[in-house]
Scaffold this motif. Structure first.
Motif, PDB file in Angstrom:
ATOM      1  N   THR A 171       0.757  -1.120   0.201  1.00 26.53           N
ATOM      2  CA  THR A 171       0.010   0.037   0.001  1.00 26.53           C
ATOM      3  C   THR A 171       0.959   1.345  -0.108  1.00 26.53           C
ATOM      4  OG1 THR A 171      -0.044   0.048   2.594  1.00 26.53           O
ATOM      5  CG2 THR A 171      -1.800  -1.141   1.330  1.00 26.53           C
ATOM      6  N   GLY A 172       2.187   1.015   0.267  1.00 22.84           N
ATOM      7  CA  GLY A 172       2.932   2.163   0.511  1.00 22.84           C
ATOM      8  C   GLY A 172       4.412   2.023   0.409  1.00 22.84           C
ATOM      9  N   LYS A 173       5.527   2.653   0.095  1.00 22.00           N
ATOM     10  CA  LYS A 173       7.008   2.525   0.163  1.00 22.00           C
ATOM     11  C   LYS A 173       7.614   3.682   0.424  1.00 22.00           C
ATOM     12  CE  LYS A 173       9.083   1.848  -3.664  1.00 22.00           C
ATOM     13  NZ  LYS A 173       9.508   1.558  -5.144  1.00 22.00           N
ATOM     14  N   ILE A 208       2.372  -2.943   3.916  1.00 20.62           N
ATOM     15  CA  ILE A 208       1.336  -3.932   3.571  1.00 20.62           C
ATOM     16  C   ILE A 208       0.180  -3.851   4.226  1.00 20.62           C
ATOM     17  CG2 ILE A 208       3.197  -5.210   2.372  1.00 20.62           C
ATOM     18  CD1 ILE A 208       2.828  -7.527   4.608  1.00 20.62           C
ATOM     19  N   ASN A 209      -0.788  -4.509   3.863  1.00 24.01           N
ATOM     20  CA  ASN A 209      -2.390  -4.294   4.352  1.00 24.01           C
ATOM     21  C   ASN A 209      -2.463  -5.463   5.552  1.00 24.01           C
ATOM     22  OD1 ASN A 209      -2.381  -6.253   2.390  1.00 24.01           O
ATOM     23  ND2 ASN A 209      -4.398  -5.719   1.490  1.00 24.01           N
ATOM     24  N   ASP A 210      -1.593  -6.207   5.848  1.00 26.12           N
ATOM     25  CA  ASP A 210      -1.494  -7.054   6.817  1.00 26.12           C
ATOM     26  C   ASP A 210      -0.300  -6.811   7.898  1.00 26.12           C
ATOM     27  OD1 ASP A 210      -2.603  -9.010   8.880  1.00 26.12           O
ATOM     28  OD2 ASP A 210      -2.781 -10.635   7.271  1.00 26.12           O
ATOM     29  N   GLY A 211      -0.490  -7.096   9.291  1.00 25.03           N
ATOM     30  CA  GLY A 211       0.740  -6.794  10.134  1.00 25.03           C
ATOM     31  C   GLY A 211       0.827  -7.490  11.438  1.00 25.03           C
ATOM     32  N   LYS A 212       1.452  -7.292  12.375  1.00 27.85           N
ATOM     33  CA  LYS A 212       1.837  -8.179  13.504  1.00 27.85           C
ATOM     34  C   LYS A 212       0.539  -8.235  14.509  1.00 27.85           C
ATOM     35  CE  LYS A 212       3.596  -5.481  17.232  1.00 27.85           C
ATOM     36  NZ  LYS A 212       4.601  -5.445  18.218  1.00 27.85           N
ATOM     37  N   TYR A 213      -0.525  -7.473  14.241  1.00 25.53           N
ATOM     38  CA  TYR A 213      -1.697  -7.632  15.228  1.00 25.53           C
ATOM     39  C   TYR A 213      -2.781  -8.301  14.250  1.00 25.53           C
ATOM     40  CZ  TYR A 213      -0.011  -3.861  18.174  1.00 25.53           C
ATOM     41  OH  TYR A 213       0.890  -3.144  19.193  1.00 25.53           O
ATOM     42  N   LEU A 230       9.798  -2.959  -5.762  1.00 27.10           N
ATOM     43  CA  LEU A 230       8.382  -3.121  -6.250  1.00 27.10           C
ATOM     44  C   LEU A 230       7.916  -1.945  -6.081  1.00 27.10           C
ATOM     45  CD1 LEU A 230       8.176  -6.327  -3.896  1.00 27.10           C
ATOM     46  CD2 LEU A 230       8.163  -6.441  -6.334  1.00 27.10           C
ATOM     47  N   HIS A 231       6.546  -1.990  -6.161  1.00 25.89           N
ATOM     48  CA  HIS A 231       5.720  -0.776  -6.520  1.00 25.89           C
ATOM     49  C   HIS A 231       4.529  -0.943  -5.828  1.00 25.89           C
ATOM     50  CE1 HIS A 231       8.312   0.259  -9.989  1.00 25.89           C
ATOM     51  NE2 HIS A 231       8.019  -1.134 -10.217  1.00 25.89           N
ATOM     52  N   ARG A 232       3.701   0.325  -5.536  1.00 23.32           N
ATOM     53  CA  ARG A 232       2.409   0.080  -4.847  1.00 23.32           C
ATOM     54  C   ARG A 232       1.479  -0.528  -5.598  1.00 23.32           C
ATOM     55  NH1 ARG A 232      -2.213   3.054  -5.169  1.00 23.32           N
ATOM     56  NH2 ARG A 232      -0.786   4.564  -6.941  1.00 23.32           N
ATOM     57  N   GLY A 233       0.836  -1.436  -4.962  1.00 22.73           N
ATOM     58  CA  GLY A 233      -0.064  -2.233  -5.657  1.00 22.73           C
ATOM     59  C   GLY A 233       0.246  -3.625  -5.984  1.00 22.73           C
TER      60      GLY A 233
END
Length: 299
Positions: A188-190, A207-212, A262-265
Motif C-alpha cells: 500500500t506504500g513504500k 502492506i495491508n496485514d501486520g503483526k496484529y 517493487l511498486h504500490r499495488g
C-alpha cells in the motif's frame, strides 16, 4: 472440549491436555467423563484430588516447553509420581513437547529416553504407564525434514521401548494446517532510503496485514516470500523492511530481506501461513481480517 464433543467424540477418547486447568473447565470435563488430563506440578495433582477425585488417569508432563509448562524429569517427575500414588490417583503415562518447529532431532531422542526412565519408575511403583504422548509442533511445509523427525522418533521408540506394550499418540495440529494457507498481501506504500550521493540503499514497504493480524507470530522465517508485479522489475535486489498497516511503530514484519524494487499495488505472498496466524488475528486500528479464498490447484 465442547467442540470435540459436539463433533461426536466420546469423553473417553479426549485428553484434557492443558497443565493448568480452571476449576470450571475441570468441572465440565467431569460432567462429560473426560477422565484423562495432564499435570506438571503438585498443585495440579491436589486440584485433581479435591475437585475430580474419580478421574481415571493423569499424564505426567515430563519435558519442559519453554519456562511456562512442564517439569524437570530428573528432579521433579519422580516426586510427582510418588505424590500421585499417595493421593490414590492413577497415572496413564508421560507427555512431552519439544517445542514448535523444533529442528533439533536429538531433542526427540532425549525426550523418549526420559519417557522410558519414567516408565521404569512407574513400573517399580506398580503403575502401568503405557501411554506416551510425543507432542507436536512439526513443520507442515517441509516434508523432507518431517520425514527425518518421523525416522528419529520411530527408531527411538524401537530403541527405548522395544516390545513394551505402549500406546503412542501425537498432537500434529501445526503439521496439518501450516501449508494449507498462503497469505497474499498488497503493497500500500513504500519509502526509499538513499545515501548522500542519492543512491538507493534500502526500501521500506507497507502492506495491508501486520503483526496484529496474520503476522502475530513474528518469529517466522520469511525468506521464501514471493512477489508479483505487473511492472517490469529490475534484477538488482535491495535490503528490504516490511511494515504492517497500523499506526504502531513496532508493527514490523521483517527487516532482513532482499527484494527487487517493487511498486504500490504489487503483491507479496507468504506460504505456510496456516498455523497461529488468522486464528490469533485482531482488528486493531480498524484493520479488517484477511478474507479466506479457497482454490483448487490444477494438475
Amino acid at each position: 472440549m465442547q467442540m470435540v464433543l459436539e463433533a461426536g467424540v466420546t469423553g473417553d477418547r479426549i485428553i484434557f491436555a492443558h497443565p493448568c486447568k480452571p476449576l470450571s473447565h475441570l468441572q465440565y470435563a467431569q460432567q462429560h467423563q473426560i477422565n484423562i488430563s495432564t499435570v506438571d506440578t503438585e498443585f495440579e495433582l491436589f486440584k485433581l484430588k479435591q475437585h475430580f477425585p474419580n478421574s481415571d488417569d493423569a499424564k505426567i508432563c515430563g519435558w519442559p516447553l519453554g519456562k511456562k509448562f512442564g517439569c524437570e524429569a530428573q528432579t521433579d517427575t519422580a516426586a510427582l509420581i510418588l505424590l500421585a500414588r499417595s493421593l490414590q490417583l492413577k497415572i496413564a503415562g508421560t507427555s512431552f513437547h519439544v517445542g514448535c518447529e523444533c529442528e533439533d532431532l536429538e531433542a526427540f531422542v532425549r525426550a523418549l529416553s526420559t519417557a522410558r526412565e519414567l516408565y521404569d519408575v512407574g513400573k517399580m511403583l506398580g503403575y502401568d504407564m503405557n501411554f506416551v504422548d510425543i507432542g507436536g509442533g512439526y513443520h507442515g511445509g517441509n516434508n523432507e525434514f518431517f520425514k527425518k523427525i518421523a525416522k528419529t522418533i520411530s527408531s527411538s521408540l524401537d530403541l527405548y521401548f522395544g516390545n513394551e506394550p505402549i500406546k503412542c499418540i501425537s498432537e500434529p495440529g501445526r503439521y496439518f494446517v501450516e501449508a494449507a494457507f498462503t497469505l497474499v498481501c498488497k503493497i500500500t506504500g513504500k519509502r526509499e532510503m538513499r545515501n548522500a550521493l542519492g543512491q538507493l540503499e534500502s526500501i521500506m514497504y507497507f502492506i495491508n496485514d501486520g503483526k496484529y493480524g496474520s503476522f502475530i507470530d513474528t518469529g517466522r522465517d520469511f525468506s521464501n516470500v514471493m512477489y508479483f508485479s505487473e511492472n517490469h522489475l529490475e534484477q538488482q535486489k535491495y535490503k528490504t523492511t516490511i511494515w504492517g498497516p497500523t499506526c504502531d511503530s513496532t508493527d514490523k514484519i521483517v527487516d532482513n530481506l532482499y527484494l527487487p524494487r517493487l511498486h504500490r499495488g504489487d503483491l507479496l505472498a507468504f506460504p505456510n501461513m496456516g498455523a497461529y496466524t488468522l486464528c490469533l488475528a485482531s482488528k486493531f486500528n480498524g484493520i479488517p481480517l484477511p478474507k479466506v479464498v479457497y482454490y483448487q490447484q490444477q494438475n
